[in-house]
Write a protein that holds these residues in place. Sequence first.
Motif, PDB file in Angstrom:
ATOM      1  N   LEU A  32     -11.562  -9.946  -4.463  1.00 19.68           N
ATOM      2  CA  LEU A  32     -10.811  -9.018  -3.613  1.00 19.68           C
ATOM      3  C   LEU A  32     -10.120  -7.986  -4.489  1.00 19.68           C
ATOM      4  CD1 LEU A  32      -9.515  -8.936  -0.478  1.00 19.68           C
ATOM      5  CD2 LEU A  32      -7.479  -9.438  -1.809  1.00 19.68           C
ATOM      6  N   SER A  33     -10.256  -6.717  -4.147  1.00 17.99           N
ATOM      7  CA  SER A  33      -9.561  -5.680  -4.905  1.00 17.99           C
ATOM      8  C   SER A  33      -8.406  -5.119  -4.099  1.00 17.99           C
ATOM      9  CB  SER A  33     -10.518  -4.536  -5.249  1.00 17.99           C
ATOM     10  OG  SER A  33     -11.415  -4.963  -6.228  1.00 17.99           O
ATOM     11  N   LEU A  34      -7.280  -4.912  -4.789  1.00 18.66           N
ATOM     12  CA  LEU A  34      -6.160  -4.196  -4.177  1.00 18.66           C
ATOM     13  C   LEU A  34      -6.219  -2.782  -4.740  1.00 18.66           C
ATOM     14  CD1 LEU A  34      -3.245  -6.790  -4.612  1.00 18.66           C
ATOM     15  CD2 LEU A  34      -4.769  -6.502  -2.664  1.00 18.66           C
ATOM     16  N   LEU A  35      -6.477  -1.839  -3.866  1.00 11.82           N
ATOM     17  CA  LEU A  35      -6.677  -0.456  -4.299  1.00 11.82           C
ATOM     18  C   LEU A  35      -5.602   0.430  -3.678  1.00 11.82           C
ATOM     19  CD1 LEU A  35      -8.571   1.820  -5.503  1.00 11.82           C
ATOM     20  CD2 LEU A  35      -9.759   1.803  -3.307  1.00 11.82           C
ATOM     21  N   GLY A  36      -5.075   1.336  -4.482  1.00 15.74           N
ATOM     22  CA  GLY A  36      -4.088   2.249  -3.914  1.00 15.74           C
ATOM     23  C   GLY A  36      -3.485   3.110  -5.003  1.00 15.74           C
ATOM     24  N   PRO A  37      -2.773   4.143  -4.599  1.00 22.99           N
ATOM     25  CA  PRO A  37      -2.149   5.017  -5.596  1.00 22.99           C
ATOM     26  C   PRO A  37      -0.965   4.315  -6.265  1.00 22.99           C
ATOM     27  CG  PRO A  37      -1.484   5.662  -3.394  1.00 22.99           C
ATOM     28  CD  PRO A  37      -2.477   4.565  -3.221  1.00 22.99           C
ATOM     29  N   SER A  38      -0.442   4.922  -7.321  1.00 24.45           N
ATOM     30  CA  SER A  38       0.723   4.352  -8.000  1.00 24.45           C
ATOM     31  C   SER A  38       1.862   4.190  -7.009  1.00 24.45           C
ATOM     32  CB  SER A  38       1.200   5.277  -9.117  1.00 24.45           C
ATOM     33  OG  SER A  38       0.157   5.528  -9.989  1.00 24.45           O
ATOM     34  N   GLY A  39       2.551   3.059  -7.117  1.00 24.94           N
ATOM     35  CA  GLY A  39       3.721   2.848  -6.272  1.00 24.94           C
ATOM     36  C   GLY A  39       3.404   2.354  -4.874  1.00 24.94           C
ATOM     37  N   CYS A  40       2.128   1.968  -4.624  1.00 22.99           N
ATOM     38  CA  CYS A  40       1.780   1.525  -3.267  1.00 22.99           C
ATOM     39  C   CYS A  40       2.114   0.055  -3.046  1.00 22.99           C
ATOM     40  CB  CYS A  40       0.307   1.779  -2.977  1.00 22.99           C
ATOM     41  SG  CYS A  40      -0.784   0.690  -3.901  1.00 22.99           S
ATOM     42  N   GLY A  41       2.495  -0.642  -4.124  1.00 23.20           N
ATOM     43  CA  GLY A  41       2.891  -2.051  -3.977  1.00 23.20           C
ATOM     44  C   GLY A  41       1.822  -3.042  -4.402  1.00 23.20           C
ATOM     45  N   LYS A  42       0.681  -2.557  -4.897  1.00 19.89           N
ATOM     46  CA  LYS A  42      -0.415  -3.488  -5.223  1.00 19.89           C
ATOM     47  C   LYS A  42      -0.052  -4.418  -6.385  1.00 19.89           C
ATOM     48  CE  LYS A  42      -2.915   0.130  -7.852  1.00 19.89           C
ATOM     49  NZ  LYS A  42      -1.800   1.107  -7.978  1.00 19.89           N
ATOM     50  N   VAL A 205      -8.902  -4.076  -0.355  1.00 26.60           N
ATOM     51  CA  VAL A 205      -7.694  -3.842   0.436  1.00 26.60           C
ATOM     52  C   VAL A 205      -7.124  -2.509  -0.039  1.00 26.60           C
ATOM     53  CG1 VAL A 205      -5.350  -4.638   0.904  1.00 26.60           C
ATOM     54  CG2 VAL A 205      -7.200  -6.297   0.596  1.00 26.60           C
ATOM     55  N   VAL A 206      -7.103  -1.513   0.829  1.00 25.06           N
ATOM     56  CA  VAL A 206      -6.488  -0.239   0.451  1.00 25.06           C
ATOM     57  C   VAL A 206      -5.023  -0.313   0.867  1.00 25.06           C
ATOM     58  CG1 VAL A 206      -6.554   2.274   0.629  1.00 25.06           C
ATOM     59  CG2 VAL A 206      -8.669   0.958   0.833  1.00 25.06           C
ATOM     60  N   MET A 207      -4.135  -0.038  -0.083  1.00 29.32           N
ATOM     61  CA  MET A 207      -2.702  -0.120   0.214  1.00 29.32           C
ATOM     62  C   MET A 207      -2.058   1.252   0.133  1.00 29.32           C
ATOM     63  SD  MET A 207      -1.530  -3.632  -1.672  1.00 29.32           S
ATOM     64  CE  MET A 207       0.132  -3.542  -0.991  1.00 29.32           C
ATOM     65  N   GLN A 209       2.032   2.838   0.492  1.00 29.11           N
ATOM     66  CA  GLN A 209       3.465   2.694   0.747  1.00 29.11           C
ATOM     67  C   GLN A 209       3.854   1.287   1.217  1.00 29.11           C
ATOM     68  OE1 GLN A 209       4.359   6.004   3.336  1.00 29.11           O
ATOM     69  NE2 GLN A 209       4.555   7.372   1.588  1.00 29.11           N
ATOM     70  N   GLY A 210       3.315   0.308   0.508  1.00 31.13           N
ATOM     71  CA  GLY A 210       3.700  -1.071   0.788  1.00 31.13           C
ATOM     72  C   GLY A 210       3.052  -1.688   2.006  1.00 31.13           C
ATOM     73  N   ARG A 211       2.047  -1.023   2.553  1.00 34.86           N
ATOM     74  CA  ARG A 211       1.358  -1.581   3.714  1.00 34.86           C
ATOM     75  C   ARG A 211      -0.137  -1.649   3.449  1.00 34.86           C
ATOM     76  NH1 ARG A 211       5.180  -0.792   7.987  1.00 34.86           N
ATOM     77  NH2 ARG A 211       6.663   0.809   7.366  1.00 34.86           N
ATOM     78  N   LEU A 212      -0.833  -2.482   4.247  1.00 30.35           N
ATOM     79  CA  LEU A 212      -2.282  -2.534   4.147  1.00 30.35           C
ATOM     80  C   LEU A 212      -2.843  -1.387   4.990  1.00 30.35           C
ATOM     81  CD1 LEU A 212      -2.932  -6.367   4.634  1.00 30.35           C
ATOM     82  CD2 LEU A 212      -2.359  -5.121   2.550  1.00 30.35           C
ATOM     83  N   VAL A 234     -10.153   7.464  -0.479  1.00 27.31           N
ATOM     84  CA  VAL A 234     -11.429   6.916  -0.963  1.00 27.31           C
ATOM     85  C   VAL A 234     -12.513   7.981  -0.815  1.00 27.31           C
ATOM     86  CG1 VAL A 234     -13.130   5.079  -0.704  1.00 27.31           C
ATOM     87  CG2 VAL A 234     -10.705   4.599  -0.329  1.00 27.31           C
ATOM     88  N   GLY A 235     -13.108   8.357  -1.917  1.00 26.09           N
ATOM     89  CA  GLY A 235     -14.190   9.338  -1.889  1.00 26.09           C
ATOM     90  C   GLY A 235     -13.671  10.737  -1.611  1.00 26.09           C
TER      91      GLY A 235
END
Lengths: 370, 260
Positions: A32-42, A205-207, A209-212, A234-235
Amino acid sequence: MTHLRIEHVAKQYGGRTVLHDISLALPRGEFLSLLGPSGCGKTTLLRIVAGFELPDAGRLLLEERDITALAPRQRQMGMVFQAYSLFPNMTALDNVRFGLRVRQLDPAEQQRRAREMLDLVGLGDHMGKFPHQLSGGQQQRVALARALAIRPALLLLDEPLSALDAKVRVQLRDEIRRIQQDTGVTTIFVTHDQEEALSVSDRVVVMNQGRLAQVGDPSAIYAEPENIFVARFVGQAAEFSGRVLDGAAGIVEVMGRPVRAARARGLPEGASVHFLLRPESVRVAAAGEDASGLPGTVRARTFTGAHTRLEVGVGPDAVVLALVPAVEAEELPPGAAVHVSWAEDAARVLPAEPGLIGAARETQTVEPVA
Amino acid sequence: MSAGRRRAWGGGIPFLIVVGLYFAVPLIATGLFSLWEGGSRYGPAAYIAVVQQAPLWASLFLSFRLALETILVGLVILVPAVFWMHLRTPRLKPVFDFISVLPFVVPPVVLVAGMTALYTGPDWLVSTPNYLVIPYVILALPYTYRALDVGLRALDVRTLTEAAQNLGAGWGMLVFRVVIPNLTTALIGAALLTIAIVMGEFTFANILLFNTFAVYINYIGGTAATQAAALTLLSFVITWLAMTGVLLTGRGQVQIGGAR
């Protein structure tokens, strides 16, 4: 069977909420990957799983056993860190043996297992080297071997490739996936690199601001974004504001013209929508050859090898990106009048007002398909 | 060598000669004086007389023992403190930095007056030279703290700690198997600097009436001048050996356990 269950986990730092009510379930053996910008909570979520942070609310169940309050050293999880984390005073072999020594395994067994792990990551010939004698990629491989040697219940990868150069990154990424499949270890991989996440994961999992923002398999994340954040993150996609003209027939008004979009079907007439086109699903033809779609002018042409990237202006501030075969692009120089078109089901249509589709996803438990 | 570097060296050489003379002339003079046997006779008589004195060896061993005790007490206090600062409270670093330089701004005489007024305790501490370990730890604080701070800054303490904990290690395993082995260079540097300080410390020992090496040199200076010169050179040698050790370990010429 669910291996790890994250239930309603929340975390605040100094009044700022970094994780809002996160729930996820991982089956055994999943990548499982947690993907998101910096500070998204991943990373915070990963550190909560590892035990380095305590959640303010919620709990973690590993094989249905509550591990929320367990110290990191009691969790039997192997972790590879973003920063180089090998113990500088130990050889590669001793680094890999460290967790086995802590567990007071028989020395011969420690030696055997550490060698086996170093062979697995392709560093059997570098056992006697100290970290400063290894390249960045080799150090992360040793760190991976060290994490796997303790036969972890969960393998946690916290952006392990981000300090490496592009070529090594791709190599090691593929190798991590191979090793994960060979060992069958359930893995959580944190990354901000979408290509990394999409290429190795069973689920992403795209995250935000602290949410899925969205949970799904890589192709669904790419092709079927459920909200505008995922579509943008994404893309690449050209994005337009639009309005549903005919919900039954799937017709949307974009740039003042009616265009067909199968995914607009079922939406109420007059609803504001985001209309998105991926570059690879855009067709570009010389004006007059194809009257459907949108008229435009080629603004720039970039040769990238097998494909050429065209920037087509379809309005004063509106640009559509298109990836077209290099041979076709030869006929379309900058300045050429063209028509951009797409297959009816290729355009993504997302409601501009929240609440029409897939609202309030962040509080639902996302169960694996298997 | 480039022209620019040649020019830089050209300007530096006279400066080096002047500085070299500034250091060498008094030492050579002290050396010559230590060999003077009266009139125009020169020989090793002062050295022979010095090494035959039992009180000298007693004071030398005392100072050395105090240096070792100071190293031990200083490191036991500072290693956990500086490690914890780096791991959990990096924001307190300015406070640590400030405290570490206090020994420079409080004169030893003030310190010793305060100490005698404040510290009471069992006889084995206050009535013996062991008492000196307290001010010596304070004197060595700036050097010990700085050596440890530099050593820990070179390590990614947080990541190494988390990696060790993640692999199942407790605090003991972490400190003795990971932190200390990676701080050997810093620890050796701190220890050698402490030896250099303690071997030459005079004020505290003299005021508190303990007969350490520096106090003994001073006493000999009042009674036998050439022997005092011989002892001074001897103490220089000890300090220089300690400093050479610091330089060698600091430059990584001595490779310890693979850690740089």
